[in-house]
Design a protein around this motif. Structure first.
Motif, PDB file in Angstrom:
ATOM      1  N   PHE A 102       0.817  -1.219   0.000  1.00  7.17           N
ATOM      2  CA  PHE A 102       0.000   0.000   0.000  1.00  7.17           C
ATOM      3  C   PHE A 102       0.844   1.260   0.000  1.00  7.17           C
ATOM      4  O   PHE A 102       0.356   2.312  -0.400  1.00  7.17           O
ATOM      5  CB  PHE A 102      -0.961  -0.007   1.193  1.00  7.17           C
ATOM      6  CG  PHE A 102      -2.108  -0.939   0.981  1.00  7.17           C
ATOM      7  CD1 PHE A 102      -3.010  -0.700  -0.039  1.00  7.17           C
ATOM      8  CD2 PHE A 102      -2.270  -2.068   1.756  1.00  7.17           C
ATOM      9  CE1 PHE A 102      -4.060  -1.566  -0.265  1.00  7.17           C
ATOM     10  CE2 PHE A 102      -3.316  -2.925   1.538  1.00  7.17           C
ATOM     11  CZ  PHE A 102      -4.209  -2.677   0.530  1.00  7.17           C
ATOM     12  N   HIS A 103       2.084   1.175   0.463  1.00  6.65           N
ATOM     13  CA  HIS A 103       2.933   2.354   0.454  1.00  6.65           C
ATOM     14  C   HIS A 103       3.919   2.318  -0.694  1.00  6.65           C
ATOM     15  O   HIS A 103       4.945   2.982  -0.646  1.00  6.65           O
ATOM     16  CB  HIS A 103       3.677   2.497   1.780  1.00  6.65           C
ATOM     17  CG  HIS A 103       2.804   2.985   2.882  1.00  6.65           C
ATOM     18  ND1 HIS A 103       3.006   4.165   3.517  1.00  6.65           N
ATOM     19  CD2 HIS A 103       1.689   2.458   3.425  1.00  6.65           C
ATOM     20  CE1 HIS A 103       2.068   4.354   4.420  1.00  6.65           C
ATOM     21  NE2 HIS A 103       1.258   3.319   4.388  1.00  6.65           N
ATOM     22  N   GLY A 104       3.599   1.551  -1.752  1.00  6.57           N
ATOM     23  CA  GLY A 104       4.543   1.402  -2.849  1.00  6.57           C
ATOM     24  C   GLY A 104       4.921   2.720  -3.494  1.00  6.57           C
ATOM     25  O   GLY A 104       6.047   2.879  -3.948  1.00  6.57           O
ATOM     26  N   HIS A 105       3.986   3.679  -3.517  1.00  6.99           N
ATOM     27  CA  HIS A 105       4.297   4.943  -4.172  1.00  6.99           C
ATOM     28  C   HIS A 105       4.898   5.953  -3.212  1.00  6.99           C
ATOM     29  O   HIS A 105       5.219   7.058  -3.606  1.00  6.99           O
ATOM     30  CB  HIS A 105       3.039   5.516  -4.824  1.00  6.99           C
ATOM     31  CG  HIS A 105       1.873   5.587  -3.893  1.00  6.99           C
ATOM     32  ND1 HIS A 105       1.371   4.484  -3.258  1.00  6.99           N
ATOM     33  CD2 HIS A 105       1.130   6.635  -3.489  1.00  6.99           C
ATOM     34  CE1 HIS A 105       0.362   4.852  -2.497  1.00  6.99           C
ATOM     35  NE2 HIS A 105       0.198   6.136  -2.622  1.00  6.99           N
ATOM     36  N   LEU A 106       5.026   5.577  -1.939  1.00  8.06           N
ATOM     37  CA  LEU A 106       5.538   6.523  -0.956  1.00  8.06           C
ATOM     38  C   LEU A 106       6.918   6.150  -0.455  1.00  8.06           C
ATOM     39  O   LEU A 106       7.750   7.008  -0.207  1.00  8.06           O
ATOM     40  CB  LEU A 106       4.584   6.605   0.244  1.00  8.06           C
ATOM     41  CG  LEU A 106       3.150   6.990  -0.107  1.00  8.06           C
ATOM     42  CD1 LEU A 106       2.299   6.968   1.131  1.00  8.06           C
ATOM     43  CD2 LEU A 106       3.133   8.367  -0.740  1.00  8.06           C
ATOM     44  N   SER A 107       7.161   4.868  -0.304  1.00 13.37           N
ATOM     45  CA  SER A 107       8.422   4.427   0.288  1.00 13.37           C
ATOM     46  C   SER A 107       8.951   3.277  -0.554  1.00 13.37           C
ATOM     47  O   SER A 107       8.252   2.780  -1.438  1.00 13.37           O
ATOM     48  CB  SER A 107       8.175   3.976   1.729  1.00 13.37           C
ATOM     49  OG  SER A 107       7.249   2.917   1.710  1.00 13.37           O
ATOM     50  N   LEU A 127      -2.759  -0.472  -9.163  1.00 13.31           N
ATOM     51  CA  LEU A 127      -1.888  -1.379  -9.914  1.00 13.31           C
ATOM     52  C   LEU A 127      -0.982  -2.146  -8.970  1.00 13.31           C
ATOM     53  O   LEU A 127      -0.763  -3.356  -9.128  1.00 13.31           O
ATOM     54  CB  LEU A 127      -1.034  -0.588 -10.913  1.00 13.31           C
ATOM     55  CG  LEU A 127      -1.709  -0.118 -12.185  1.00 13.31           C
ATOM     56  CD1 LEU A 127      -0.709   0.599 -13.067  1.00 13.31           C
ATOM     57  CD2 LEU A 127      -2.283  -1.292 -12.939  1.00 13.31           C
ATOM     58  N   ASN A 128      -0.450  -1.437  -7.954  1.00 12.01           N
ATOM     59  CA  ASN A 128       0.399  -2.104  -6.969  1.00 12.01           C
ATOM     60  C   ASN A 128      -0.345  -3.249  -6.308  1.00 12.01           C
ATOM     61  O   ASN A 128       0.198  -4.349  -6.150  1.00 12.01           O
ATOM     62  CB  ASN A 128       0.829  -1.110  -5.903  1.00 12.01           C
ATOM     63  CG  ASN A 128       2.187  -0.535  -6.177  1.00 12.01           C
ATOM     64  OD1 ASN A 128       3.035  -1.223  -6.753  1.00 12.01           O
ATOM     65  ND2 ASN A 128       2.402   0.682  -5.792  1.00 12.01           N
ATOM     66  N   LEU A 129      -1.592  -2.979  -5.936  1.00  5.90           N
ATOM     67  CA  LEU A 129      -2.383  -3.994  -5.246  1.00  5.90           C
ATOM     68  C   LEU A 129      -2.595  -5.207  -6.148  1.00  5.90           C
ATOM     69  O   LEU A 129      -2.395  -6.366  -5.742  1.00  5.90           O
ATOM     70  CB  LEU A 129      -3.725  -3.386  -4.840  1.00  5.90           C
ATOM     71  CG  LEU A 129      -4.637  -4.305  -4.052  1.00  5.90           C
ATOM     72  CD1 LEU A 129      -3.982  -4.638  -2.739  1.00  5.90           C
ATOM     73  CD2 LEU A 129      -5.972  -3.649  -3.822  1.00  5.90           C
ATOM     74  N   LEU A 130      -2.967  -4.932  -7.419  1.00  4.21           N
ATOM     75  CA  LEU A 130      -3.243  -6.038  -8.335  1.00  4.21           C
ATOM     76  C   LEU A 130      -1.976  -6.848  -8.612  1.00  4.21           C
ATOM     77  O   LEU A 130      -1.999  -8.082  -8.593  1.00  4.21           O
ATOM     78  CB  LEU A 130      -3.821  -5.500  -9.646  1.00  4.21           C
ATOM     79  CG  LEU A 130      -5.271  -5.079  -9.569  1.00  4.21           C
ATOM     80  CD1 LEU A 130      -5.699  -4.441 -10.866  1.00  4.21           C
ATOM     81  CD2 LEU A 130      -6.134  -6.285  -9.283  1.00  4.21           C
ATOM     82  N   VAL A 131      -0.861  -6.132  -8.843  1.00  2.00           N
ATOM     83  CA  VAL A 131       0.392  -6.839  -9.103  1.00  2.00           C
ATOM     84  C   VAL A 131       0.785  -7.666  -7.894  1.00  2.00           C
ATOM     85  O   VAL A 131       1.201  -8.826  -8.019  1.00  2.00           O
ATOM     86  CB  VAL A 131       1.504  -5.836  -9.480  1.00  2.00           C
ATOM     87  CG1 VAL A 131       2.857  -6.502  -9.462  1.00  2.00           C
ATOM     88  CG2 VAL A 131       1.259  -5.274 -10.853  1.00  2.00           C
ATOM     89  N   GLY A 132       0.612  -7.069  -6.702  1.00  4.61           N
ATOM     90  CA  GLY A 132       0.955  -7.813  -5.495  1.00  4.61           C
ATOM     91  C   GLY A 132       0.131  -9.078  -5.361  1.00  4.61           C
ATOM     92  O   GLY A 132       0.656 -10.162  -5.094  1.00  4.61           O
ATOM     93  N   MET A 133      -1.166  -8.955  -5.606  1.00  2.00           N
ATOM     94  CA  MET A 133      -2.058 -10.111  -5.501  1.00  2.00           C
ATOM     95  C   MET A 133      -1.665 -11.186  -6.504  1.00  2.00           C
ATOM     96  O   MET A 133      -1.574 -12.373  -6.194  1.00  2.00           O
ATOM     97  CB  MET A 133      -3.471  -9.615  -5.801  1.00  2.00           C
ATOM     98  CG  MET A 133      -4.582 -10.457  -5.303  1.00  2.00           C
ATOM     99  SD  MET A 133      -6.093  -9.485  -5.490  1.00  2.00           S
ATOM    100  CE  MET A 133      -7.122 -10.670  -6.266  1.00  2.00           C
TER     101      MET A 133
END
Lengths: 251, 116, 505, 84
Positions: A128-133, A219-225
């Motif tokens: 969830f923090h992929g775009h922040l950290s 996108l981060n969530l979907l890729v992670g899943m």
């Protein structure tokens, strides 16, 4: 005169020498290439991304901005590679067979069952923090997969199969993959290009907050899943593979 | 200087991986060599991105220079692709062992020659 | 903006995901889904190819990010030709592979893998970004290994592992070339690399070129690097071998040509490389044909023949690089003609061979004696395709070989082409004589229970073989198409122009 | 300066562990050394300011690959422990 041992040794020596020579050549080439670039391109032009990514995508982590926005098509290809390798592993190994029931010792199981909920915080935070950290869908997804493997190893494959059935893993992988491809079409329907982010009308948000970066968190969530489901189902296939009909004599 | 050293390490790791892949006969060892070779390219990409005194490419940091973020993105992609291919290699190893009872590639060549 | 360049990749990818989903939820509809995806993909491919052939090059920026920061896709007349081949390929292989009742895990996954394989090939064809090319090459590798290593056949896992090792080295070299070009030019977008390529130091340029040639040489089976191919094709079986040899191999040839001409600017900067390609082409023809002659196994024979025919394509290409100018267009057109012809002929040969091998349950040539009388449709298709691939005059195979020979400036390559023709006449003729032997053995073994649909398959194969034969007589229509495609490769203004317009942003 | 020395030490350790992973006897030992190699690589990447890559290498190289390798090795050994 020539014993086989010496011959093998000489062959290996030659091979090692050639490999070393090849790789040293690579180093020379890369250094020369760097020098050439330093001569031809002014240093200010070196970073097209860092200066503009916050303004254009709303993502503070520039690497995530590249992966999920500027070069999101690469990410789609990469997720497809994972999908393909899961399919290939399944095709090679066949259906997972009867799960074994070997578990870790009682004490470590007790401790794990207390700690396991805590372990899930890290991957979810990373996703969830992929775009922040540092981090993002891939890293978080892989650590989720590692957690699933941990459950399988610690509590036995049968328990793992009960908690997270293989069918659910497969279905969530397909679902995330279709979602990933489908989100790209939003760009087309909005009159922009495939996989467009801000240009397709996704809200950029305030940089630095959780709800920023337009479509990047999604996108981060979907890729992670997708990555988590895919890699853990590779493990399930590998671990559930039955080795029973190994010929006894032919070694 | 740090960049040169990093390049040299990547090259050394690549040489070791390639050497292992060419000389090892055991499929698991070959898989290990492939894994080492993959990570040598990741190292080379990261070394190529390095700028002396540059900060990590996170725009929140107040820094004069940043390291080049594009090779990092490419390296991430390369790592994941490498993991996928390695998983297939392991699956193949297990499948081969199931049928032939060995993971020695030289013996497997002899065993499969009869099939053709 | 015209979305065709990206749809060409995205539709089969989405299709593969959908096929897997359908297979998990409602297995009965899997074949239908696969056929639908193949039809949709082929339609898109034909549309994109039509636009590429008739209009200026189509440029597409994924996510509206233009070249230095984003990924560009491009369809020009040269890639349009290969998109057409892929359109034929995906539809035909989906039709041939409709199965009845095979419930093994491999059969379940293979429909999705074929869709992904063609997606990867389309991606290689349309992309204008070096790293994106690398990803699609790896995707194609993964899918092809999955298609090779099926569970039913134990030896195929070993062959798959060998193919994987070869692919690892090939991928490493490609990644290395991309890395060197990135470090030297600061970009991975092909148009920008092409702009910077003439200024590169000679040794950098030469080594990047060498790495790319060796990398794709492993994929297409240039002679010292061909060791894995016959084993792999044999283990993969005829259905898959046709897909790998007729379509996968051609797209890797495309990638090699595209990289040599466009980002590396080899005809201008490094013309010497074409002399090496000429020699390699001749070595490939001689080695491939002579190995095919001594081979006793039908599939391996066809595999070696593929290696030989890569040589013909390379001869045309090498001539183009050495002449330069407007004559180069004719040489490239000849090479493309042979590429297209080989695609038709080799897929027809492999797929008709599938029926023969399926009936006799053995792929040894000696075990196929008299098999012709049991599958007349297949043997007719096989013979037609064999006539074309040998190069008997009215067929398309003859015309393409003739054009390749005409493009040569020296006598030696022409002699090599002639020798290759004679040798292939010997081994295809020998197979034909054995297959049509009058005294078939009393009892053939019972056919394999899992059967593809023979009538549909024979129809597809016959169509391909007839197309290969007819292309020779429809010379005029074919020629304008080929010349347009060859212009796309040789005059890169078409390709570079639109990419640089958007650069200012 | 001390940081630099640490960096070079890590580089040397990476080379040594890569060499050892290939040449050590026994599959399990090799895999354990491989995961040590991954961890060292992670540290190296953080030195070179590649935090995202470091995280990915840690998770994939040291976590996932080790698990897959160990599983594969346990499937390719003669059945001593599988007699359950």
């Amino acid at each position: 005169m020539e014993s086989p041992v010496i011959r093998v040794f000489l062959t290996r020596l030659t091979a090692g020498f050639l490999c070393l020579l090849l790789s040293l050549g690579f180093v020379v080439l890369l250094l020369d290439a760097g020098r050439h670039r330093a001569q031809t391109i002014p240093t200010q032009m070196e970073e097209p991304y860092t200066a503009r990514s916050v303004a254009e995508t709303g993502s503070i982590n520039v690497v995530t901005a590249i992966l999920m926005d500027y070069r999101a098509f690469d990410t789609l290809g990469e997720a497809t590679v994972i999908f393909a390798s899961v399919a290939v592993a399944a095709a090679i190994l066949g259906k997972p067979g009867s799960p074994s029931n070997r578990t870790m010792g009682l004490l470590s199981r007790r401790q794990l069952s207390a700690l396991l909920p805590l372990f899930f915080i890290f991957p979810l935070f990373v996703i969830f923090h992929g775009h922040l950290s540092p981090g993002g869908g891939f890293q978080g997804g892989v650590s989720l997969a590692v957690l699933v493997i941990l459950i399988h190893v610690a509590f036995g494959d049968r328990f793992g199969e009960e908690v997270i059935p293989h069918r659910i893993l497969a279905l969530s992988e397909y679902g995330a993959a279709i979602g990933l491809v489908g989100i790209g079409f939003v760009g087309i329907f909005q009159g922009s290009a495939y996989l467009a982010n801000v240009a397709a009308g996704f809200p950029r948000g305030t940089a630095g907050t959780l709800a920023s970066g337009g479509v990047i968190p999604l996108l981060n969530l979907l890729v992670g899943m997708k990555v988590a489901a895919g890699l853990s189902s590779i493990y399930v296939h590998l671990a559930g593979h039955e080795a029973e009909n190994v010929p006894e004599k032919r070694r | 200087m740090m960049q040169t050293a990093a390049y040299l390490t990547a090259a050394g790791v690549f040489a070791i991986g390639l050497y292992g892949m060419l000389t090892q006969r055991d499929m698991i060892k070959i898989c290990i060599s492939i894994s080492i070779m993959d990570s040598s390219f990741v190292m080379a990409l990261v070394a190529a991105a390095y700028v002396p005194g540059g900060a990590a490419p996170i725009a929140g940091f107040e820094a004069l220079r940043f390291v080049d973020p594009l090779p990092h993105a490419l390296a991430l992609t390369a790592i994941v692709i490498g993991a996928g291919i390695l998983a297939i290699a392991l699956a193949l190893t297990v499948a081969v062992y199931r049928h032939y009872g060995t993971t020695d590639i030289a013996r497997l060549f002899i065993a499969t020659r009869e099939d053709s | 903006m015209n979305h065709l360049p990206v749809l060409v990749v995205v539709i089969p990818v989405a299709g593969a995901f959908l096929i897997s989903l359908v297979d998990t939820v409602r297995p009965a509809f899997k074949s239908t889904a696969a056929l639908l995806v193949a039809t949709a993909h082929s339609t898109t491919l034909v549309a994109a190819a039509y636009r590429g052939m008739t209009g200026p090059a189509l440029l597409y920026s994924v996510g509206e990010w233009i070249a230095p920061v984003g990924i560009s896709l491009m369809v020009d007349s040269f890639s349009a030709f290969f998109l057409l081949l892929l359109a034929i390929g995906h539809l035909a292989s989906a039709l041939v592979r409709i199965e009845s009742g095979d419930r093994s895990e491999w059969a379940r996954k293979s429909a999705a893998l074929i869709a992904l394989f063609f997606a990867a090939l389309s991606g290689i064809t349309v992309t204008a970004d070096l790293f994106n090319l690398f990803i699609f090459v790896e995707l194609a590798t993964v899918c092809s290994i999955g298609l090779i290593a099926r569970k039913r056949h134990p030896g195929s896992a070993v062959a798959g592992f060998v193919a994987l090792m070869a692919a690892t080295i090939s991928g490493a070299l490609l990644l290395f070339a991309v890395l060197v070009l990135y470090v030297a030019t600061g970009t991975v977008a092909m148009p920008l690399v092409a702009q910077a390529a003439p200024d590169l130091p000679a040794h950098l340029h030469g080594m990047a070129t060498a790495a790319i040639i060796v990398s794709f040489g492993i994929k297409i089976g240039l002679v010292p690097m061909h060791f894995w191919q016959p084993r792999t094709y044999h283990a993969a079986g005829t259905t898959v071998a046709a897909i790998l040899s007729a379509f996968g191999l051609k797209i890797h040839v495309y990638a090699l040509l595209r990289l040599l001409w466009f980002p590396l600017q080899a005809p201008v900067v490094l013309p010497g490389v074409y002399s090496i390609l000429l020699v390699m082409g001749m070595v490939n023809i001689l080695t491939g044909h002579s190995m095919a002659m001594i081979e006793r196994n039908l599939v391996r024979m066809l595999a070696f023949s593929s290696i030989a025919h890569v040589g013909y394509i390379l001869l045309g290409v090498a001539a183009a690089g050495r002449i330069g100018g407007s004559a180069a267009v004719y040489a490239v057109a000849a090479a493309l003609f042979h590429t297209g012809m080989h695609t038709l002929m080799k897929s027809a040969l492999f797929w008709s061979g599938h029926r023969l091998i399926h009936l006799s349950r053995s792929s040894r040539i000696m075990d196929l004696g008299g098999i012709a009388w049991r599958a007349p449709g297949s043997i007719i298709a096989f013979s037609l395709a064999a006539l074309a691939i040998i190069g008997i005059p009215p067929t398309g195979g003859f015309a393409s070989k003739w054009f390749v020979a005409m493009a040569q400036q020296a006598l030696l390559p022409v002699l090599v082409i002639g020798a290759g023709t004679v040798i292939s006449l010997v081994y295809y003729g020998r197979f034909f004589l054995i297959a049509t032997r009058r005294d078939p053995p009393d009892s053939f073994p019972a056919p394999h229970p899992l059967s593809l649909r023979p009538r549909l398959q024979t129809a597809v194969v016959l169509a391909l073989a007839v197309a290969a034969v007819m292309a020779g007589t429809r010379d005029v229509q074919v020629r304008s198409l080929l010349l347009r495609a060859a212009e796309g490769l040789v005059d890169q203004a078409d390709f570079v122009g639109p990419a640089l317009i958007g650069r200012g942003r | 300066m001390a940081l630099d020395i640490a960096f070079y030490l890590i580089l040397a350790a990476i080379l040594v562990s890569a060499f050892a992973a290939i040449h050590v006897r026994g599959h399990l030992n090799a895999v354990i050394i491989l995961s040590v190699f991954s961890v060292l690589t992670t540290v190296k990447f953080t030195f070179l300011q590649a935090v995202d890559v470091a995280m990915a290498e840690a998770v994939i190289g040291a976590g996932l690959m080790t698990a897959l390798f160990v599983t594969a090795i346990s499937k390719t050994r003669k059945r001593t422990w599988r007699a359950r």
